[in-house]
Design a protein around this motif. Sequence first.
Motif, mmCIF file in Angstrom:
data_model
loop_
_atom_site.group_PDB
_atom_site.id
_atom_site.type_symbol
_atom_site.label_atom_id
_atom_site.label_comp_id
_atom_site.label_asym_id
_atom_site.label_seq_id
_atom_site.Cartn_x
_atom_site.Cartn_y
_atom_site.Cartn_z
ATOM 1 N N ILE A 748 0.808 -1.242 0.000
ATOM 2 C CA ILE A 748 0.000 0.000 0.000
ATOM 3 C C ILE A 748 0.830 1.275 0.000
ATOM 4 C CG2 ILE A 748 -1.905 -1.168 1.171
ATOM 5 C CD1 ILE A 748 -1.030 0.322 3.725
ATOM 6 N N LEU A 749 2.166 1.158 0.054
ATOM 7 C CA LEU A 749 3.004 2.360 0.021
ATOM 8 C C LEU A 749 3.086 2.895 -1.406
ATOM 9 C CD1 LEU A 749 4.833 4.317 1.579
ATOM 10 C CD2 LEU A 749 6.758 2.781 1.082
ATOM 11 N N LYS A 750 2.613 4.119 -1.614
ATOM 12 C CA LYS A 750 2.569 4.705 -2.958
ATOM 13 C C LYS A 750 3.655 5.750 -3.207
ATOM 14 C CE LYS A 750 -1.002 2.295 -4.009
ATOM 15 N NZ LYS A 750 -0.840 1.151 -4.925
ATOM 16 N N ASP A 751 4.079 6.453 -2.147
ATOM 17 C CA ASP A 751 5.071 7.512 -2.381
ATOM 18 C C ASP A 751 5.830 7.792 -1.088
ATOM 19 O OD1 ASP A 751 6.376 9.544 -3.930
ATOM 20 O OD2 ASP A 751 5.220 11.039 -2.820
ATOM 21 N N VAL A 752 7.145 8.082 -1.251
ATOM 22 C CA VAL A 752 7.991 8.492 -0.143
ATOM 23 C C VAL A 752 8.657 9.796 -0.554
ATOM 24 C CG1 VAL A 752 9.900 7.875 1.389
ATOM 25 C CG2 VAL A 752 8.431 6.086 0.457
ATOM 26 N N ASN A 753 8.521 10.827 0.301
ATOM 27 C CA ASN A 753 9.032 12.142 -0.105
ATOM 28 C C ASN A 753 9.769 12.810 1.060
ATOM 29 O OD1 ASN A 753 9.277 14.500 -1.796
ATOM 30 N ND2 ASN A 753 7.786 15.456 -0.425
ATOM 31 N N LEU A 754 10.929 13.368 0.748
ATOM 32 C CA LEU A 754 11.701 14.136 1.721
ATOM 33 C C LEU A 754 11.289 15.600 1.598
ATOM 34 C CD1 LEU A 754 14.096 14.336 3.770
ATOM 35 C CD2 LEU A 754 15.586 14.685 1.778
ATOM 36 N N PHE A 755 10.708 16.165 2.670
ATOM 37 C CA PHE A 755 10.241 17.537 2.540
ATOM 38 C C PHE A 755 10.965 18.517 3.461
ATOM 39 C CE2 PHE A 755 7.414 15.586 5.672
ATOM 40 C CZ PHE A 755 7.332 16.533 6.686
ATOM 41 N N ASP A 756 11.899 18.041 4.309
ATOM 42 C CA ASP A 756 12.666 18.973 5.120
ATOM 43 C C ASP A 756 13.942 18.302 5.613
ATOM 44 O OD1 ASP A 756 13.110 21.496 6.369
ATOM 45 O OD2 ASP A 756 12.617 20.582 8.289
ATOM 46 N N VAL A 757 15.027 19.093 5.639
ATOM 47 C CA VAL A 757 16.309 18.622 6.166
ATOM 48 C C VAL A 757 16.797 19.660 7.159
ATOM 49 C CG1 VAL A 757 18.677 17.976 5.629
ATOM 50 C CG2 VAL A 757 16.857 17.440 4.010
ATOM 51 N N TYR A 758 17.231 19.209 8.331
ATOM 52 C CA TYR A 758 17.722 20.153 9.345
ATOM 53 C C TYR A 758 19.057 19.669 9.894
ATOM 54 C CZ TYR A 758 18.264 22.767 13.691
ATOM 55 O OH TYR A 758 18.768 23.554 14.680
ATOM 56 N N GLU A 759 20.016 20.582 9.929
ATOM 57 C CA GLU A 759 21.306 20.324 10.561
ATOM 58 C C GLU A 759 21.655 21.577 11.361
ATOM 59 O OE1 GLU A 759 24.454 18.411 8.145
ATOM 60 O OE2 GLU A 759 23.012 18.510 6.497
ATOM 61 N N GLY A 760 21.938 21.391 12.660
ATOM 62 C CA GLY A 760 22.242 22.556 13.478
ATOM 63 C C GLY A 760 22.787 22.169 14.834
ATOM 64 N N ASP A 761 23.067 23.219 15.640
ATOM 65 C CA ASP A 761 23.693 22.982 16.938
ATOM 66 C C ASP A 761 22.739 22.377 17.957
ATOM 67 O OD1 ASP A 761 22.053 25.124 17.271
ATOM 68 O OD2 ASP A 761 23.640 26.555 17.824
ATOM 69 N N LYS A 762 21.433 22.327 17.654
ATOM 70 C CA LYS A 762 20.463 21.732 18.568
ATOM 71 C C LYS A 762 20.429 20.213 18.461
ATOM 72 C CE LYS A 762 17.455 25.798 18.688
ATOM 73 N NZ LYS A 762 16.088 26.318 18.463
ATOM 74 N N LEU A 763 21.141 19.673 17.459
ATOM 75 C CA LEU A 763 21.201 18.226 17.269
ATOM 76 C C LEU A 763 22.539 17.701 17.767
ATOM 77 C CD1 LEU A 763 19.732 17.847 13.666
ATOM 78 C CD2 LEU A 763 18.532 17.619 15.850
ATOM 79 N N PRO A 764 22.595 16.416 18.157
ATOM 80 C CA PRO A 764 23.880 15.826 18.548
ATOM 81 C C PRO A 764 24.883 15.915 17.400
ATOM 82 C CG PRO A 764 22.060 14.390 19.157
ATOM 83 C CD PRO A 764 21.478 15.473 18.314
ATOM 84 N N GLU A 765 26.168 15.948 17.716
ATOM 85 C CA GLU A 765 27.227 16.042 16.729
ATOM 86 C C GLU A 765 27.184 14.839 15.779
ATOM 87 O OE1 GLU A 765 32.087 16.608 16.468
ATOM 88 O OE2 GLU A 765 31.074 16.600 18.430
ATOM 89 N N GLY A 766 27.337 15.119 14.504
ATOM 90 C CA GLY A 766 27.341 14.044 13.507
ATOM 91 C C GLY A 766 25.958 13.590 13.103
ATOM 92 N N LYS A 767 24.910 14.324 13.504
ATOM 93 C CA LYS A 767 23.539 13.930 13.211
ATOM 94 C C LYS A 767 22.846 14.970 12.326
ATOM 95 C CE LYS A 767 23.410 10.164 15.809
ATOM 96 N NZ LYS A 767 23.101 8.818 15.278
ATOM 97 N N LYS A 768 21.782 14.527 11.648
ATOM 98 C CA LYS A 768 20.913 15.421 10.892
ATOM 99 C C LYS A 768 19.486 14.911 11.015
ATOM 100 C CE LYS A 768 21.658 12.918 6.537
ATOM 101 N NZ LYS A 768 22.166 13.010 5.155
ATOM 102 N N SER A 769 18.524 15.760 10.717
ATOM 103 C CA SER A 769 17.111 15.402 10.822
ATOM 104 C C SER A 769 16.469 15.432 9.445
ATOM 105 C CB SER A 769 16.387 16.368 11.762
ATOM 106 O OG SER A 769 14.991 16.110 11.753
ATOM 107 N N TYR A 770 15.794 14.338 9.079
ATOM 108 C CA TYR A 770 15.031 14.250 7.839
ATOM 109 C C TYR A 770 13.553 14.215 8.187
ATOM 110 C CZ TYR A 770 18.730 13.198 4.426
ATOM 111 O OH TYR A 770 19.813 13.275 3.582
ATOM 112 N N ALA A 771 12.758 15.071 7.576
ATOM 113 C CA ALA A 771 11.303 14.995 7.680
ATOM 114 C C ALA A 771 10.797 14.331 6.412
ATOM 115 C CB ALA A 771 10.696 16.376 7.859
ATOM 116 N N VAL A 772 10.194 13.132 6.586
ATOM 117 C CA VAL A 772 9.822 12.305 5.445
ATOM 118 C C VAL A 772 8.324 12.028 5.486
ATOM 119 C CG1 VAL A 772 10.274 10.162 4.208
ATOM 120 C CG2 VAL A 772 12.094 11.220 5.577
ATOM 121 N N SER A 773 7.669 12.168 4.342
ATOM 122 C CA SER A 773 6.242 11.850 4.252
ATOM 123 C C SER A 773 6.054 10.505 3.549
ATOM 124 C CB SER A 773 5.491 12.949 3.500
ATOM 125 O OG SER A 773 5.881 12.969 2.150
#
Length: 808
Positions: A748-773
Amino acid sequence: MKISYNWLKQYVNVELPVEKVSEILTDTGLEVEGVEKYQSVKGGLEGVVVGEVLTCEQHPNADRLKVTTVDIGEDEPVQIVCGAQNVKAGIKVPVATIGTVLYDGDKDFKIKKGKIRGEESHGMICAEDELGLGDSHDGILVMDDNAKVGSPVANYYDIENDNVIEIGLTPNRTDGMSHYGVARDLRAALLHQGESHNMMLPSVENFKVDNINLPIEVEVKDTEACPRYAGLTISGIEVKESPTWLQNRLKAIGLGPINNVVDVTNYVLHEIGHPLHAFDADKIKGNKIVVQQVKQDTKFVTLDETERKLDAADLMICNAEEGMCIAGVFGGLSSGVSKSTKNIFIESAYFNPVSIRKTAKRHGLNTDASFRYERGIDPNMTIYALKRAALLIQEIAGGEVSSEIVDQYPNPIHNFKVELSFENMKRLIGESIEKEVVKNILASLDIEVLKETEEGLSLSVPPYRADVKREADVIEEVLRIYGYNNIGFPTKLNTSLFHHDKLSNSYMQNLVSDLLSGNGFNEIMSNSLTKAEYADWTEDFKAEENVAMLNPLSQDLGVMRQTLLYGGLEAISYNNKRQMQDLKFYEFGKSYKKTEEGYHESRELMLFVTGNKQAETWEAKPQKMDFYWLKGMAEMVLTRLGIAGGIKYDQADKGFYADGLTAKLGKNVIVELGIVKKNILKKMDIKQEVFVAQFNWDTILRFVQKKKVSYTDIPKFPMVRRDLALLLDKEVQFSAIHDLAYKAERKILKDVNLFDVYEGDKLPEGKKSYAVSFTLQDPSKTLTDNYVDKVMSKLQETFEKELGATLR
């Protein structure tokens, strides 16, 4: 090619406006690209008048200046400050009045009223170099006492006004490479229009041999490369500056006068299209001319003081001991005519066009002589040209003809025989032309009718028409004089219907072209011949894989291209220099490579984008082009072709990319895209970022042809979207999330989309945040929250296990 209208009228007695002549020549196939005014003295001395110096006093504030009053024919004399030593009262001088424009080469300056060291000056008393009448600046020009005060100075000098016609001569029109040749076409066209004009080729009846005191023996060792060689000697000449009329003729067509002997050879070349060469006869060792090839890598210094290594196939004009001239291409430094020359040998020859073309290309030379020889000149003009030059040289340099004419012509070149069918002519032209009209046109072009029947004509074509050897060529000759505009348009259009394979290359190219053009791209077509040095600019290409031309037109067109990249960058550079910065180009073409197995060619599509995405408007600010915009366009192309599904991206090899991605279907590279390296852009003189996408078109066509289209009903049940914010290591790419999602949930999975990427000092070192729909849909039923939660939990567990992801 430049044609002087005044010079042209020496051979055909026309007094038509130059615009009308240009129109006629263009209709006959000698396309006129432009007409320029020429004046032997730039500006024509307009505004310069005869003045008489009435008084001449010392300037009160300058030791080297004089204050004069000059009568220039107006109500009151004018005051002019002058610094010339020879200015004095009582002489008549040229005066550039207020507003007159004088020229110094390409620069100009306007005479204005002014003050010089506190004294007013209302004009300028001129020296001859300031007027363009000579080179002397020793003092002001003093005119004849009989010159009338206030009259134009131009009345007292032979200033020629001319129109120079620029003709875009096609390579096949060897007959039009001279003023006489152009005049012949002009006369033929006018005759067909009912205007009778005579051709006036200068007579050489006065030519005679004065003595035989300076004979030069001639031996031609290669009669294939040199079918005809003629020459004569002239003794007792005086090498000096050419007379004004000759200088004006050459200057009008862009040639700089050298001396009277060399200028005559250039004059005859542009008069009748036959190159000549003058040797200093006293430098011909052994009083013998030998036409032959020399040993490989023999060193020879040409007129431009460049030492060249000769090829064993280069034809040379030698004396008894050494080479003197590269035959038909370029003279030698040591055998040319100089100021001290007293005796000359004039060469008039017919060389094999192929031999001359190869030699000129080998040495990278393109001279007026080689331009004509390599296209084919008139072998029957050889002796006329020799006599014409001899008479002109005797007229302006003195001397006596001191040998008989030597003419080595063992195998005369005969006229071409061509059969012309009236029926074939009607079929090709589309309508009948009266037989008498056809015969008159052919006669005006020096094509002789040997035999006439009801069906057609047997023709004899002179050898200077190297492009008229077939029936179709003769029909073209008739048609261009008859006038393409005189052929009527058909009243109906015939066409045929045929089945078009929708999977063919042409269909798919048109499909993609429509898509790209509709999205603001312009199609370009670059030359498949390019520079060999491009292969050295990146590690992607190797010089040994270049497909080299055996007989290149130039070094810039020496090899077949290994990529479409550099042709596109050349187009971007060209447009950038003309203030076009926002560019979107695409090109379909082939690339070529030499491998161990042989020669290989492949089809490519390449996109080029640079500058802003769209033009600046009142409602939208300009946005710089970026990689993701190009990636979106590349995916749009693949989607239109129906092969976007299953594409996987990897980091592209550097090559000519500073950074980029490779898109693959299985193990097959479909497209590479990225930003071009700055060092390559710098070499192309491009100062802004350029993004390119290179499609492997052959591979794409294979997938498209295998692709089967299936159809399903539009789902009746709604889609559900759920989002996850995933905390991941920086090394993890979105493609990994995309592939794992489809692996975990195929139904039933029809689409996967990356709609936001965040990298900053509020995240642990060596990490990034992906917002995926994630878009979910079941075609057979409505999804419940419980079922969707289970699917999302499954996906989350997969990402945690495989990628070490955590939810934010």
